[in-house]
Scaffold this motif. Structure first.
Motif, PDB file in Angstrom:
ATOM      1  N   VAL A   1      86.604 -32.923 107.735  1.00  0.00           N
ATOM      2  CA  VAL A   1      87.039 -34.056 106.933  1.00  0.00           C
ATOM      3  C   VAL A   1      85.900 -34.538 106.055  1.00  0.00           C
ATOM      4  CG1 VAL A   1      87.671 -36.502 107.043  1.00  0.00           C
ATOM      5  CG2 VAL A   1      88.901 -34.837 108.446  1.00  0.00           C
ATOM      6  N   GLY A   2      84.704 -34.595 106.622  1.00  0.00           N
ATOM      7  CA  GLY A   2      83.547 -35.106 105.895  1.00  0.00           C
ATOM      8  C   GLY A   2      82.684 -33.988 105.340  1.00  0.00           C
ATOM      9  N   LYS A   3      81.390 -34.131 105.535  1.00  0.00           N
ATOM     10  CA  LYS A   3      80.438 -33.167 105.002  1.00  0.00           C
ATOM     11  C   LYS A   3      80.519 -31.850 105.776  1.00  0.00           C
ATOM     12  CE  LYS A   3      77.274 -36.823 103.524  1.00  0.00           C
ATOM     13  NZ  LYS A   3      75.906 -37.407 103.665  1.00  0.00           N
TER      14      LYS A   3
ATOM     15  N   TRP B   1      75.571 -24.270 122.651  1.00  0.00           N
ATOM     16  CA  TRP B   1      76.794 -23.660 122.162  1.00  0.00           C
ATOM     17  C   TRP B   1      77.617 -24.564 121.246  1.00  0.00           C
ATOM     18  CZ3 TRP B   1      78.287 -18.669 122.593  1.00  0.00           C
ATOM     19  CH2 TRP B   1      77.630 -17.874 123.549  1.00  0.00           C
ATOM     20  N   THR B   2      77.882 -25.788 121.721  1.00  0.00           N
ATOM     21  CA  THR B   2      78.844 -26.646 121.043  1.00  0.00           C
ATOM     22  C   THR B   2      78.333 -27.098 119.689  1.00  0.00           C
ATOM     23  OG1 THR B   2      79.562 -27.459 123.208  1.00  0.00           O
ATOM     24  CG2 THR B   2      80.254 -28.704 121.262  1.00  0.00           C
ATOM     25  N   ALA B   3      79.065 -26.750 118.634  1.00  0.00           N
ATOM     26  CA  ALA B   3      78.717 -27.159 117.275  1.00  0.00           C
ATOM     27  C   ALA B   3      79.576 -28.345 116.878  1.00  0.00           C
ATOM     28  CB  ALA B   3      78.927 -26.010 116.301  1.00  0.00           C
ATOM     29  N   VAL B   4      78.942 -29.394 116.353  1.00  0.00           N
ATOM     30  CA  VAL B   4      79.646 -30.619 115.972  1.00  0.00           C
ATOM     31  C   VAL B   4      79.318 -30.968 114.520  1.00  0.00           C
ATOM     32  CG1 VAL B   4      79.552 -31.464 118.355  1.00  0.00           C
ATOM     33  CG2 VAL B   4      77.808 -32.187 116.720  1.00  0.00           C
ATOM     34  N   THR B   5      80.166 -31.796 113.927  1.00  0.00           N
ATOM     35  CA  THR B   5      79.914 -32.251 112.563  1.00  0.00           C
ATOM     36  C   THR B   5      78.737 -33.228 112.554  1.00  0.00           C
ATOM     37  OG1 THR B   5      81.505 -34.063 112.764  1.00  0.00           O
ATOM     38  CG2 THR B   5      82.333 -31.973 111.928  1.00  0.00           C
ATOM     39  N   LEU B   6      77.974 -33.199 111.484  1.00  0.00           N
ATOM     40  CA  LEU B   6      76.816 -34.089 111.375  1.00  0.00           C
ATOM     41  C   LEU B   6      77.235 -35.552 111.284  1.00  0.00           C
ATOM     42  CD1 LEU B   6      74.424 -32.206 108.906  1.00  0.00           C
ATOM     43  CD2 LEU B   6      74.041 -32.653 111.339  1.00  0.00           C
ATOM     44  N   ASP B   7      78.360 -35.813 110.635  1.00  0.00           N
ATOM     45  CA  ASP B   7      78.776 -37.194 110.415  1.00  0.00           C
ATOM     46  C   ASP B   7      79.772 -37.705 111.449  1.00  0.00           C
ATOM     47  OD1 ASP B   7      81.032 -35.788 109.673  1.00  0.00           O
ATOM     48  OD2 ASP B   7      80.844 -36.221 107.530  1.00  0.00           O
ATOM     49  N   GLY B   8      80.088 -36.871 112.448  1.00  0.00           N
ATOM     50  CA  GLY B   8      81.002 -37.308 113.501  1.00  0.00           C
ATOM     51  C   GLY B   8      82.464 -37.327 113.115  1.00  0.00           C
ATOM     52  N   LYS B   9      82.808 -36.798 111.937  1.00  0.00           N
ATOM     53  CA  LYS B   9      84.202 -36.783 111.504  1.00  0.00           C
ATOM     54  C   LYS B   9      84.907 -35.531 112.015  1.00  0.00           C
ATOM     55  CE  LYS B   9      83.506 -39.711 107.467  1.00  0.00           C
ATOM     56  NZ  LYS B   9      83.653 -39.854 105.993  1.00  0.00           N
ATOM     57  N   PRO B  10      86.240 -35.562 112.067  1.00  0.00           N
ATOM     58  CA  PRO B  10      86.978 -34.447 112.679  1.00  0.00           C
ATOM     59  C   PRO B  10      86.833 -33.129 111.932  1.00  0.00           C
ATOM     60  CG  PRO B  10      88.355 -36.402 112.544  1.00  0.00           C
ATOM     61  CD  PRO B  10      87.129 -36.682 111.732  1.00  0.00           C
ATOM     62  N   SER B  11      87.060 -32.049 112.677  1.00  0.00           N
ATOM     63  CA  SER B  11      87.008 -30.691 112.141  1.00  0.00           C
ATOM     64  C   SER B  11      88.185 -29.904 112.696  1.00  0.00           C
ATOM     65  CB  SER B  11      85.695 -30.009 112.540  1.00  0.00           C
ATOM     66  OG  SER B  11      85.584 -28.730 111.961  1.00  0.00           O
ATOM     67  N   ALA B  12      88.682 -28.952 111.908  1.00  0.00           N
ATOM     68  CA  ALA B  12      89.792 -28.103 112.330  1.00  0.00           C
ATOM     69  C   ALA B  12      89.412 -26.636 112.175  1.00  0.00           C
ATOM     70  CB  ALA B  12      91.050 -28.413 111.520  1.00  0.00           C
ATOM     71  N   HIS B  13      90.100 -25.781 112.925  1.00  0.00           N
ATOM     72  CA  HIS B  13      89.768 -24.343 112.988  1.00  0.00           C
ATOM     73  C   HIS B  13      91.054 -23.563 113.230  1.00  0.00           C
ATOM     74  CE1 HIS B  13      87.516 -21.021 115.503  1.00  0.00           C
ATOM     75  NE2 HIS B  13      87.838 -20.592 114.297  1.00  0.00           N
TER      76      HIS B  13
END
Length: 248
Positions: A206-208, A218-230
């Motif tokens: 959603v964000g950057k 292992w776990t990769a997360v968004t830098l800005d804490g916004k949602p991600s889809a795959h």
């Protein structure tokens, strides 16, 4: 990368992909508020055993689970845990099997109950970008034709593609050449040939587009804490066009 040529190789790749799709269907039915991702992981393992297949991820590079379970701002490679999923979250499940020496790999992002309109837009955009990428998987096209189709759709809707993780060739190995980025200029990259099999997998934020990896390694997360889809499919390139192996 392996080029799938014989009827036996084709059949085993299809069977592997079908098993992945069947189990992901079962997992998606169970994604409701209150379920835990550990429960989903256990279900995936049981269903693998029933079919005589092996989970592709468990033990791969030291990964300790059969599914990657990545809710909300987790992009990929999330660890299942015992936290009940709350209403309104999204959950990405990445899952693969090995069957008679051949691998299948697929991912979906699922709604946990009712989700926000922004998250619905994110899921729709990511899934559609995968479809558009698959449409470019024809012999004679270039690899980055797939990449450009994904990127242009996602960015045109105001979302960001993840550049740190990419798709890949697949066959006798889970990860084979070539890498399949979700960004790049059309008309470039390796020539696509009949018999290639690719795991095409847009990851969209959603964000950057930046990511960080948590302390579990292992776990990769968004830098800005916004949602991600795959979303991901294993796709065979044939003279008759792209064929999705991880669909029933």
């Amino acid at each position: 990368m392996i080029i799938i040529k014989t009827a036996d190789e084709v059949a085993r790749m299809r069977d592997s992909g079908r098993i992945v799709a069947e189990i992901l269907d079962l997992l998606e039915e169970r994604v409701v508020p209150g379920v835990t991702t550990l429960e989903l992981n256990q279900l995936a393992e049981r269903e693998c055993r029933k079919r005589g297949a092996k989970p592709a991820f468990k033990g791969y590079g030291g990964f300790p689970f059969s599914i990657c379970a990545s809710p909300e701002d987790r992009i990929v490679h999330g660890f299942p845990n015992d936290r009940p999923l709350p209403e309104g979250e999204i959950l990405s499940i990445d899952f693969g099997v090995v069957w008679k020496g051949f691998f299948g790999d697929s991912a979906r992002t699922m709604a946990v109950g009712n989700i926000s309109s922004e998250k619905r837009r994110l899921l729709k955009a990511t899934k559609r970008s995968l479809e558009l990428g698959i449409e470019k998987a024809w012999p004679g096209n270039r690899l980055f034709d797939i990449s450009h189709a994904v990127q242009s759709h996602v960015e045109g809707l105001g979302f960001s593609v993840v550049k740190e993780f990419v798709g890949h060739g697949i066959g006798r190995g889970l990860h084979e050449d070539p890498q399949v980025p979700n960004f790049g200029p059309p008309g470039q990259g390796p020539l696509l040939r009949s018999g290639m099999v690719l795991a095409i997998e847009p990851m969209v934020n959603v964000g950057k587009g930046g990511v960080k990896v948590l302390d579990d390694g292992w776990t990769a997360v968004t830098l800005d804490g916004k949602p991600s889809a795959h979303f991901e499919h294993t796709v065979a390139i044939t003279e008759d066009g792209p064929q999705i192996l991880t669909a029933i």
